[in-house]
Design a protein around this motif. Sequence first.
Motif, PDB file in Angstrom:
ATOM      1  N   LEU A 149      55.283  45.933  41.321  1.00  0.00           N
ATOM      2  CA  LEU A 149      54.495  44.735  41.033  1.00  0.00           C
ATOM      3  C   LEU A 149      54.941  44.111  39.717  1.00  0.00           C
ATOM      4  O   LEU A 149      55.036  42.884  39.601  1.00  0.00           O
ATOM      5  CB  LEU A 149      53.008  45.090  40.983  1.00  0.00           C
ATOM      6  N   LYS A 170      47.603  37.506  46.994  1.00  0.00           N
ATOM      7  CA  LYS A 170      46.547  37.904  47.922  1.00  0.00           C
ATOM      8  C   LYS A 170      45.793  36.695  48.449  1.00  0.00           C
ATOM      9  O   LYS A 170      45.378  36.666  49.615  1.00  0.00           O
ATOM     10  CB  LYS A 170      45.577  38.875  47.241  1.00  0.00           C
ATOM     11  N   ALA A 194      47.694  42.536  48.963  1.00  0.00           N
ATOM     12  CA  ALA A 194      48.324  42.760  47.671  1.00  0.00           C
ATOM     13  C   ALA A 194      49.842  42.769  47.877  1.00  0.00           C
ATOM     14  O   ALA A 194      50.321  43.131  48.959  1.00  0.00           O
ATOM     15  CB  ALA A 194      47.851  44.080  47.076  1.00  0.00           C
ATOM     16  N   SER A 242      49.327  39.041  41.479  1.00  0.00           N
ATOM     17  CA  SER A 242      48.677  39.741  42.583  1.00  0.00           C
ATOM     18  C   SER A 242      47.554  38.907  43.178  1.00  0.00           C
ATOM     19  O   SER A 242      47.385  38.835  44.396  1.00  0.00           O
ATOM     20  CB  SER A 242      48.135  41.089  42.100  1.00  0.00           C
TER      21      SER A 242
END
Length: 309
Positions: free
Chosen positions: A224, A243, A249, A239
């Motif tokens: 990430l 989303k 995610a 994130s």
Amino acid sequence: MGGINDIKKEQNKVGSHKNIWHGVGRQRIEIPRSVLKSRIQNNALLRQMYICGLGYYPRATHHYTYRKKGLPENFLFYCVDGHGFYTIGDKRYEVGPGQCFILPQNVEHAYGSSENDPWTIYWLHFGGSLLPNFNALPVIQKHFKPNPVRSSNEMISLFSKIYKTLELGYSIDNLLFANMCLSHYITLFIYNQKHFVASPSEKIDCIDSAILFMQEHINENITLNELSHRYNYSPSRFSSLFKQRTGYAPIDYFIQMKMQKASQHLGITDKSVKDIALSMGFDDPYYFSKRFTKVMGMSPTKYRSVTRD
């Protein structure tokens, strides 16, 4: 003589009367309320999203409509030439060639063509029980404002197919065909870019870019932090954006893409589960199997046996 007289009458009547535009070249079909009630709203296949009417207004001089309470259905407009405007509540938007917009149900609105350069529009009026869910989607709400669309022959061709089918009457086959085309027609506008191959110089947003990056690095491991840094966001902000767009995610989405690719290997190759796991960036075949089972609903071995039966 009758045809000439009809044209002269239409020319004399140019403009909007009772929220219906009259002018030369107009094409317009409204599904009768009796048909909507008896053949569509009572049909489990059709009642979720269905066409109420559609039309084509060329050079729509003096076109104007205002509805205090809006309508219980949506309108999709596609401007191919000229200019016009619309308002939703107290917000006004200008519209030009190559733009589309959606008027949502039950909202005060007005729309009309420019006096000096009247628009040419295709419009489609659609309702259904799923409309509140449809309008809650971020991609739909984005189209409450004018959106540019790349022109496609498919847009006009599909509109024409729907129109010509409904001209032949409201048999169940005609209604099914027209309304099964509806979802695809809408995607030509709201997911316009997905119907074209992006050119190397074309700019795409960070979420689409991130998904393409995942696809190109499907055999690797991506974090990430790596993704968020690549697009100049904090991990939490990236994130959240990802989303909001996809419903997942970022890393969960990447894992799903890996499992989709792994399922293809299981179905068409004789590679061992261990080798497939390694090719997808998993050093531990057991952990790979666990993730595969969670995503696909069955183990890799079971999936291979099922797809080869």
